[in-house]
Design a protein around this motif. Sequence first.
Motif, mmCIF file in Angstrom:
data_model
loop_
_atom_site.group_PDB
_atom_site.id
_atom_site.type_symbol
_atom_site.label_atom_id
_atom_site.label_comp_id
_atom_site.label_asym_id
_atom_site.label_seq_id
_atom_site.Cartn_x
_atom_site.Cartn_y
_atom_site.Cartn_z
ATOM 1 N N TYR A 32 14.455 77.688 60.790
ATOM 2 C CA TYR A 32 15.914 77.700 60.819
ATOM 3 C C TYR A 32 16.436 78.355 59.546
ATOM 4 O O TYR A 32 16.078 77.936 58.436
ATOM 5 C CB TYR A 32 16.453 76.270 60.943
ATOM 6 N N SER A 33 17.254 79.413 59.729
ATOM 7 C CA SER A 33 17.822 80.139 58.595
ATOM 8 C C SER A 33 19.266 79.704 58.376
ATOM 9 O O SER A 33 20.111 79.839 59.271
ATOM 10 C CB SER A 33 17.753 81.650 58.840
ATOM 11 N N PHE A 34 19.557 79.155 57.189
ATOM 12 C CA PHE A 34 20.859 78.593 56.875
ATOM 13 C C PHE A 34 21.636 79.494 55.921
ATOM 14 O O PHE A 34 21.074 80.135 55.033
ATOM 15 C CB PHE A 34 20.699 77.228 56.183
ATOM 16 N N THR A 35 22.942 79.475 56.096
ATOM 17 C CA THR A 35 23.877 79.998 55.102
ATOM 18 C C THR A 35 24.883 78.891 54.823
ATOM 19 O O THR A 35 25.672 78.528 55.707
ATOM 20 C CB THR A 35 24.612 81.251 55.597
ATOM 21 N N VAL A 36 24.823 78.321 53.621
ATOM 22 C CA VAL A 36 25.706 77.216 53.253
ATOM 23 C C VAL A 36 26.902 77.803 52.509
ATOM 24 O O VAL A 36 26.752 78.450 51.462
ATOM 25 C CB VAL A 36 24.978 76.190 52.356
ATOM 26 N N THR A 37 28.102 77.598 53.054
ATOM 27 C CA THR A 37 29.322 78.153 52.444
ATOM 28 C C THR A 37 30.134 77.104 51.697
ATOM 29 O O THR A 37 30.947 77.457 50.836
ATOM 30 C CB THR A 37 30.204 78.798 53.523
ATOM 31 N N GLN A 38 29.936 75.821 52.014
ATOM 32 C CA GLN A 38 30.687 74.776 51.312
ATOM 33 C C GLN A 38 29.945 73.457 51.409
ATOM 34 O O GLN A 38 29.386 73.130 52.460
ATOM 35 C CB GLN A 38 32.087 74.628 51.922
ATOM 36 N N GLN A 84 40.378 66.997 46.141
ATOM 37 C CA GLN A 84 40.289 66.404 47.473
ATOM 38 C C GLN A 84 38.885 66.518 48.075
ATOM 39 O O GLN A 84 38.094 67.418 47.725
ATOM 40 C CB GLN A 84 41.295 67.069 48.408
ATOM 41 N N ALA A 85 38.574 65.579 48.969
ATOM 42 C CA ALA A 85 37.280 65.593 49.663
ATOM 43 C C ALA A 85 37.183 66.807 50.572
ATOM 44 O O ALA A 85 38.189 67.278 51.113
ATOM 45 C CB ALA A 85 37.115 64.312 50.473
ATOM 46 N N THR A 86 35.970 67.309 50.734
ATOM 47 C CA THR A 86 35.733 68.449 51.628
ATOM 48 C C THR A 86 34.546 68.161 52.535
ATOM 49 O O THR A 86 33.710 67.299 52.252
ATOM 50 C CB THR A 86 35.445 69.733 50.826
ATOM 51 N N ASN A 87 34.491 68.897 53.644
ATOM 52 C CA ASN A 87 33.356 68.813 54.561
ATOM 53 C C ASN A 87 32.298 69.840 54.168
ATOM 54 O O ASN A 87 32.592 70.825 53.493
ATOM 55 C CB ASN A 87 33.799 69.097 55.992
ATOM 56 N N ALA A 88 31.079 69.591 54.609
ATOM 57 C CA ALA A 88 30.026 70.593 54.470
ATOM 58 C C ALA A 88 30.216 71.641 55.564
ATOM 59 O O ALA A 88 30.499 71.309 56.723
ATOM 60 C CB ALA A 88 28.657 69.951 54.591
ATOM 61 N N GLU A 89 30.095 72.912 55.188
ATOM 62 C CA GLU A 89 30.222 74.002 56.151
ATOM 63 C C GLU A 89 29.045 74.942 55.988
ATOM 64 O O GLU A 89 28.709 75.362 54.871
ATOM 65 C CB GLU A 89 31.544 74.752 55.940
ATOM 66 N N SER A 127 26.212 77.788 58.448
ATOM 67 C CA SER A 127 25.858 78.439 59.712
ATOM 68 C C SER A 127 24.347 78.547 59.797
ATOM 69 O O SER A 127 23.644 78.503 58.787
ATOM 70 C CB SER A 127 26.505 79.823 59.809
ATOM 71 N N VAL A 128 23.857 78.649 61.031
ATOM 72 C CA VAL A 128 22.420 78.787 61.287
ATOM 73 C C VAL A 128 22.224 80.008 62.172
ATOM 74 O O VAL A 128 22.914 80.162 63.195
ATOM 75 C CB VAL A 128 21.849 77.530 61.970
ATOM 76 N N ASP A 129 21.312 80.871 61.756
ATOM 77 C CA ASP A 129 21.046 82.068 62.560
ATOM 78 C C ASP A 129 20.701 81.677 63.988
ATOM 79 O O ASP A 129 19.871 80.789 64.233
ATOM 80 C CB ASP A 129 19.885 82.870 61.955
ATOM 81 N N GLY A 130 21.354 82.359 64.925
ATOM 82 C CA GLY A 130 21.107 82.080 66.332
ATOM 83 C C GLY A 130 22.114 81.118 66.925
ATOM 84 O O GLY A 130 22.147 80.930 68.146
ATOM 85 N N ILE A 131 22.930 80.497 66.077
ATOM 86 C CA ILE A 131 23.977 79.584 66.538
ATOM 87 C C ILE A 131 25.305 80.167 66.082
ATOM 88 O O ILE A 131 25.541 80.358 64.889
ATOM 89 C CB ILE A 131 23.804 78.166 65.964
ATOM 90 N N GLY A 132 26.191 80.469 67.016
ATOM 91 C CA GLY A 132 27.448 81.095 66.674
ATOM 92 C C GLY A 132 28.415 80.162 65.974
ATOM 93 O O GLY A 132 28.448 78.956 66.241
ATOM 94 N N GLY A 133 29.217 80.685 65.070
ATOM 95 C CA GLY A 133 30.272 79.929 64.423
ATOM 96 C C GLY A 133 29.792 79.106 63.250
ATOM 97 O O GLY A 133 28.609 79.052 62.912
ATOM 98 N N THR A 134 30.780 78.451 62.626
ATOM 99 C CA THR A 134 30.515 77.606 61.464
ATOM 100 C C THR A 134 30.303 76.169 61.909
ATOM 101 O O THR A 134 31.050 75.636 62.733
ATOM 102 C CB THR A 134 31.694 77.669 60.471
ATOM 103 N N ILE A 135 29.282 75.545 61.361
ATOM 104 C CA ILE A 135 28.977 74.137 61.672
ATOM 105 C C ILE A 135 29.559 73.277 60.557
ATOM 106 O O ILE A 135 29.399 73.580 59.370
ATOM 107 C CB ILE A 135 27.460 73.922 61.779
ATOM 108 N N VAL A 136 30.244 72.212 60.945
ATOM 109 C CA VAL A 136 30.917 71.348 59.982
ATOM 110 C C VAL A 136 30.330 69.939 60.070
ATOM 111 O O VAL A 136 30.144 69.402 61.166
ATOM 112 C CB VAL A 136 32.439 71.293 60.249
ATOM 113 N N ARG A 137 30.039 69.363 58.912
ATOM 114 C CA ARG A 137 29.564 67.983 58.851
ATOM 115 C C ARG A 137 30.285 67.250 57.720
ATOM 116 O O ARG A 137 30.736 67.860 56.755
ATOM 117 C CB ARG A 137 28.043 67.925 58.617
ATOM 118 N N GLN A 138 30.375 65.935 57.847
ATOM 119 C CA GLN A 138 31.072 65.126 56.859
ATOM 120 C C GLN A 138 30.229 64.872 55.610
ATOM 121 O O GLN A 138 30.747 64.451 54.584
ATOM 122 C CB GLN A 138 31.464 63.772 57.468
ATOM 123 N N SER A 139 28.930 65.110 55.709
ATOM 124 C CA SER A 139 28.011 64.794 54.606
ATOM 125 C C SER A 139 27.076 65.958 54.360
ATOM 126 O O SER A 139 26.847 66.804 55.248
ATOM 127 C CB SER A 139 27.209 63.537 54.943
#
Length: 467
Positions: free
Chosen positions: A98-104, A233-238, A240-252
């Motif tokens: 799994y190839s990740f790009t972490v933006t936040q 302010q609090a932020t979410n983790a953002e 993406s994973v190669d092969g999965i479209g769009g940005t994935i958002v998680r609370q942790s």
Amino acid sequence: MLLINFSGLASGIDSEALIEATIQAQEGVRITPKEDKISDLEDTNSALEELKTKLSTLQSTVKGFASINGGIVAKQAISSNESVITGAANNSAASGTYSFTVTQLAKNATVSLASAGTTYSSSSATINSSINPGAAAADRTITVDVGTGANQESVDVVIDNTTTLDQFVTEFNTNSTKAIATIVNVGTTAATDHVVMITSNEQGEDDGTIALTIGTEITTAGTGAFDDNTTSQATNAEFSVDGIGGTIVRQSNTVSDLVAGVTFNLAATGTATVSIQNDNATTASSAQEFIEIYNEIVEYVRENNEITREEDGEDVENIFGSLAKTRLDDNALTSLRSDISGSSISDGSAETITIFAAMGITTQRDGTLEFDADEFETALNSEPNAVKDLFQNFADTTSLTGGTIDQYIRFNGLFDTTTTGNSEQISNLNDQIARQRQIIEAQAAQLRARFARLEGLIGNLQNQQSS
């Protein structure tokens, strides 16, 4: 002249020695065999309890290989850039990359409460001595909302012209479960300046957001207070994973619901690739641990099943081991061996490794298992699924609730039933011994009375003869 007679003096008979010999003979026939039986039963119960503990350890170890735990083949997560992301995989995880790009990154919210026109030289300083204590409570209230929607927590702290920073922090922390307040010196050692810091306990916008509402009486009375506040302010983790479209958002930053059996830990923004692979070293170590525990049980049963022969001239005595008079231990071992041989993969399988021996685990003449690490590694490299299936079949049969080991060691299982029966026998034998001792003691008392009468009779006869 009055004569005093002592037992044995008149007849010359050592009656007490005869009585003691009689008692010992009676005890040898009526009591000693029962005491020996009690000792044997106690030794058996003790040995069965020890064996039960060893079987419990084996059960716990083997259960890790069961289907519910993903099988024996361990997995590892290898990151190309651990400063960005790391991972951990359990045995149920599927291999993959799994190839990740972490933006936040996700983070907690932090709010600092300070005053533009007031320097708090100590934590016991009054927040605002100009507040009118008679003003409406709503105007003297600081409200801190933590989280959003159904997850939101609201904490109200009402202050007056005597409330200190310490008192505010204590009141807030007493009533909040989602955030914590502390006092921080943002000045210097010589010129202190304290502020109140409120930090949410959770990351992410849903549970970590902080909203602040301060009553007008607090911020406008006199020089004002808590009117120079800063919010991060609090932020979410953002990411993406190669092969999965769009940005994935998680609370942790800990993401455990993206790939089954894998937990990803985001550490910084950037890119990284995480590979889920078989961990042969850990798998072999688990197999070795199982074999060592199994062999310990085999050796314990063998040692405690021994019958030794002791000869002293024509006297021959057989000395039984603590488990030699029960078949329960042998039955348990037989069941385990049957599970090992019965865990083979059916002939219809495409796998060539279908039995334990084919992956380097063989049974020796003494019943122990031998582990060939090289052959096991070869099997893992060539047919990891076959290794997994063999151990999984064995574990599902042996270690789960209602399985082979459970039938022996569970509450009121075969071991409990046997030890309870032995304990009842011990109790009955102790009762019998107590009754026999009463009978023997009564017989001894009768013998003493008879010898006393005999001594009296002989003494009288001797007196008559003397006369």
